[in-house]
Write a protein that holds these residues in place. Structure first.
Motif, PDB file in Angstrom:
ATOM      1  N   ASP A   1     -13.105   8.227  -1.559  1.00 32.61           N
ATOM      2  CA  ASP A   1     -11.825   7.539  -1.840  1.00 32.61           C
ATOM      3  C   ASP A   1     -11.585   6.399  -0.851  1.00 32.61           C
ATOM      4  O   ASP A   1     -11.068   5.337  -1.208  1.00 32.61           O
ATOM      5  CB  ASP A   1     -10.652   8.535  -1.768  1.00 32.61           C
ATOM      6  CG  ASP A   1     -10.678   9.547  -2.904  1.00 32.61           C
ATOM      7  OD1 ASP A   1      -9.971  10.563  -2.822  1.00 32.61           O
ATOM      8  OD2 ASP A   1     -11.440   9.309  -3.878  1.00 32.61           O
ATOM      9  N   LEU A   2     -11.979   6.633   0.397  1.00 36.77           N
ATOM     10  CA  LEU A   2     -11.808   5.606   1.425  1.00 36.77           C
ATOM     11  C   LEU A   2     -12.648   4.369   1.093  1.00 36.77           C
ATOM     12  O   LEU A   2     -12.160   3.245   1.172  1.00 36.77           O
ATOM     13  CB  LEU A   2     -12.204   6.165   2.791  1.00 36.77           C
ATOM     14  CG  LEU A   2     -12.200   5.185   3.967  1.00 36.77           C
ATOM     15  CD1 LEU A   2     -10.796   4.647   4.213  1.00 36.77           C
ATOM     16  CD2 LEU A   2     -12.729   5.880   5.224  1.00 36.77           C
ATOM     17  N   GLU A   3     -13.880   4.589   0.709  1.00 41.20           N
ATOM     18  CA  GLU A   3     -14.753   3.446   0.390  1.00 41.20           C
ATOM     19  C   GLU A   3     -14.231   2.684  -0.819  1.00 41.20           C
ATOM     20  O   GLU A   3     -14.320   1.458  -0.879  1.00 41.20           O
ATOM     21  CB  GLU A   3     -16.193   3.936   0.147  1.00 41.20           C
ATOM     22  CG  GLU A   3     -16.908   4.328   1.430  1.00 41.20           C
ATOM     23  CD  GLU A   3     -18.352   4.753   1.201  1.00 41.20           C
ATOM     24  OE1 GLU A   3     -18.719   5.042   0.035  1.00 41.20           O
ATOM     25  OE2 GLU A   3     -19.111   4.812   2.187  1.00 41.20           O
ATOM     26  N   ALA A   4     -13.651   3.412  -1.784  1.00 42.99           N
ATOM     27  CA  ALA A   4     -13.086   2.748  -2.958  1.00 42.99           C
ATOM     28  C   ALA A   4     -11.915   1.856  -2.553  1.00 42.99           C
ATOM     29  O   ALA A   4     -11.804   0.701  -2.987  1.00 42.99           O
ATOM     30  CB  ALA A   4     -12.626   3.792  -3.973  1.00 42.99           C
ATOM     31  N   LEU A   5     -11.045   2.377  -1.698  1.00 44.86           N
ATOM     32  CA  LEU A   5      -9.896   1.590  -1.243  1.00 44.86           C
ATOM     33  C   LEU A   5     -10.355   0.378  -0.438  1.00 44.86           C
ATOM     34  O   LEU A   5      -9.903  -0.750  -0.655  1.00 44.86           O
ATOM     35  CB  LEU A   5      -8.958   2.459  -0.402  1.00 44.86           C
ATOM     36  CG  LEU A   5      -7.823   1.703   0.316  1.00 44.86           C
ATOM     37  CD1 LEU A   5      -6.905   1.009  -0.682  1.00 44.86           C
ATOM     38  CD2 LEU A   5      -7.016   2.652   1.200  1.00 44.86           C
TER      39      LEU A   5
ATOM     40  N   LEU B   1       0.837  -1.195   0.000  1.00 43.75           N
ATOM     41  CA  LEU B   1       0.000   0.000   0.000  1.00 43.75           C
ATOM     42  C   LEU B   1       0.869   1.241   0.000  1.00 43.75           C
ATOM     43  O   LEU B   1       1.903   1.274   0.672  1.00 43.75           O
ATOM     44  CB  LEU B   1      -0.901   0.017   1.245  1.00 43.75           C
ATOM     45  CG  LEU B   1      -1.868  -1.164   1.402  1.00 43.75           C
ATOM     46  CD1 LEU B   1      -2.646  -1.040   2.705  1.00 43.75           C
ATOM     47  CD2 LEU B   1      -2.824  -1.229   0.218  1.00 43.75           C
ATOM     48  N   ASN B   2       0.433   2.272  -0.716  1.00 40.23           N
ATOM     49  CA  ASN B   2       1.176   3.537  -0.695  1.00 40.23           C
ATOM     50  C   ASN B   2       0.983   4.197   0.677  1.00 40.23           C
ATOM     51  O   ASN B   2       0.200   3.706   1.505  1.00 40.23           O
ATOM     52  CB  ASN B   2       0.745   4.440  -1.850  1.00 40.23           C
ATOM     53  CG  ASN B   2      -0.711   4.874  -1.762  1.00 40.23           C
ATOM     54  OD1 ASN B   2      -1.306   4.908  -0.669  1.00 40.23           O
ATOM     55  ND2 ASN B   2      -1.288   5.223  -2.888  1.00 40.23           N
ATOM     56  N   PRO B   3       1.671   5.298   0.959  1.00 39.12           N
ATOM     57  CA  PRO B   3       1.582   5.899   2.293  1.00 39.12           C
ATOM     58  C   PRO B   3       0.159   6.259   2.733  1.00 39.12           C
ATOM     59  O   PRO B   3      -0.193   6.065   3.896  1.00 39.12           O
ATOM     60  CB  PRO B   3       2.457   7.150   2.167  1.00 39.12           C
ATOM     61  CG  PRO B   3       3.491   6.756   1.159  1.00 39.12           C
ATOM     62  CD  PRO B   3       2.749   5.908   0.162  1.00 39.12           C
ATOM     63  N   THR B   4      -0.657   6.733   1.797  1.00 39.60           N
ATOM     64  CA  THR B   4      -2.038   7.063   2.163  1.00 39.60           C
ATOM     65  C   THR B   4      -2.815   5.798   2.484  1.00 39.60           C
ATOM     66  O   THR B   4      -3.548   5.731   3.491  1.00 39.60           O
ATOM     67  CB  THR B   4      -2.729   7.836   1.032  1.00 39.60           C
ATOM     68  OG1 THR B   4      -1.928   8.973   0.687  1.00 39.60           O
ATOM     69  CG2 THR B   4      -4.114   8.298   1.442  1.00 39.60           C
ATOM     70  N   GLY B   5      -2.650   4.793   1.650  1.00 37.63           N
ATOM     71  CA  GLY B   5      -3.298   3.508   1.903  1.00 37.63           C
ATOM     72  C   GLY B   5      -2.839   2.896   3.215  1.00 37.63           C
ATOM     73  O   GLY B   5      -3.619   2.280   3.941  1.00 37.63           O
ATOM     74  N   THR B   6      -1.580   3.100   3.534  1.00 35.47           N
ATOM     75  CA  THR B   6      -1.035   2.591   4.793  1.00 35.47           C
ATOM     76  C   THR B   6      -1.682   3.288   5.976  1.00 35.47           C
ATOM     77  O   THR B   6      -1.990   2.675   6.997  1.00 35.47           O
ATOM     78  CB  THR B   6       0.487   2.789   4.830  1.00 35.47           C
ATOM     79  OG1 THR B   6       1.065   2.063   3.744  1.00 35.47           O
ATOM     80  CG2 THR B   6       1.089   2.300   6.133  1.00 35.47           C
TER      81      THR B   6
END
Lengths: 265, 97
Positions: free
Chosen positions: B76-80, B38-43
């Motif tokens: 964006d959160l729901e998409a992830l 995961l990228n930093p935001t995903g992390t």
């Protein structure tokens, strides 16, 4: 014979009666044998008198439950306690005995902050470099070009964190089941992945790549989830501390000048 | 595929092993044998998927941290999270723990 077989500082007490098994173990693993001091576990060898093992044998079936391990193989079987006493019933055959020990240290390594890697290890400038890769990647070729540089192994190397410092150590497990060289270790400088290429070059990699190299080249004696998780944890620690690079190389002696130069940079 | 809402609460799959390397989560799914990154935001999202709060709460935090509009953060959160659910990396729980 009651002796300690020590690989990467992981000591296993080996008890074997007089006879061919004793001769094989003493002859083959001599540089790695010593007095029993503080073993992590104890293995008693029993000759199952099956004679020679099968050529191209299948993989062993390994099941674990905590410290207990059961190994079933067409040539041998074992009931082990990786923190206590166990027994292996195995023929007096150097290839089968070698197979067992590779399995055993593959199981022990992640429990002791270590990984047993499909890798060639070489010491240069007082530090070790570990070149990971499956068969055909070029490990043996690279080892053959090392000239005066001491080899850890051309097939299996153990990397281990001891008091926060990573070392790479030789193992008695060499390619083509050759008799092993001396027992050696040195601080780990770098983990490498190998790629045949028309010219030689070095490409630094990130921590994710380091983790990937470590996981993909770890000896995994069993597909059990706990073992995979244990290997992942050690590999992640390694990736956090040790840099890695891809070595694209063509088999000439100049490749080692490249490796030595990258270590200084 | 479960339907997500702002009140949904998710928790990391307990059978996984993961670690943050250079600010990015690396996740091993041992049963499948896959490695995810995961990228930093995903992390940052991953670290909060501990079953203790809803997506709305996480979105609110992200909105403040990354200075984006709350509805954009939630979208964006729901998409992830949908992707993580699809990959089996997270599970939907009934209520916050």
């Amino acid at each position: 014979m009651r002796s300690a077989l020590t690989v990467g500082g992981i000591e296993v007490e080996v008890n074997v009666g007089r006879g061919r098994q004793e001769t094989i173990i003493a002859d083959r693993y001599g540089p790695f044998l010593g007095a029993v001091d503080d073993p992590v576990c104890c293995i008693t060898f029993v000759d199952n008198e099956k004679g020679r093992g099968l050529p191209n044998p299948p993989l062993a079936d390994v099941t674990t439950s905590g410290d207990k391990v059961l190994i079933e193989h067409v040539d041998f079987n074992a009931e082990l306690d990786l923190a206590g006493d166990g027994e292996v019933r195995i023929p007096a055959d150097q290839y089968v005995i070698d197979h067992f020990f590779r399995l055993l240290f593959g199981l022990l390594a992640p429990r002791h902050d270590a990984l047993l890697l499909h890798a060639c290890g070489v010491i240069t400038e007082g530090r070790s470099h570990v070149f990971a890769g499956q068969s055909g990647a070029g490990k043996s070729t690279l080892a053959s070009l090392a000239e005066h540089r001491p080899l850890l192994s051309d097939e299996h190397v153990i990397v281990r964190a001891i008091d926060g410092e990573w070392i790479a150590a030789s193992t008695p497990f060499w390619g083509s089941y050759e008799k092993p060289g001396m027992a050696r270790s040195a601080p780990l400088a770098r983990l490498w992945s190998l790629k045949h290429w028309p010219t030689s070059s070095v490409r630094p990699l990130d921590q994710f790549a380091t983790l990937r190299i470590a996981i993909e080249n770890s000896v995994l004696p069993s597909p059990e989830l706990e073992i995979k998780r244990a290997v992942f944890d050690v590999a992640a620690d390694l990736a956090s501390d040790i840099s890695s690079a891809e070595l694209r190389f063509t088999p000439t002696h100049h490749v080692w000048e490249q490796i030595d130069a990258s270590a200084v940079a | 595929m479960p339907v997500l809402s702002p009140e949904s609460v998710l928790v990391r799959n307990e059978r996984l092993a993961w670690r943050a390397l250079e600010g990015e989560a690396v996740i091993l799914f041992p049963e499948v044998g896959t490695l995810h990154r995961l990228n930093p935001t995903g992390t940052r999202v991953w670290e909060q998927l501990d079953g203790s709060c809803s997506l709305a709460t996480i979105a609110e935090r992200l909105s403040g941290e990354f200075r984006v509009k709350p509805d954009e953060a939630l979208h964006d959160l729901e998409a992830l999270v949908s992707e993580l659910l699809d990959a089996g990396l997270v599970d939907l729980t009934e209520s916050p723990s």
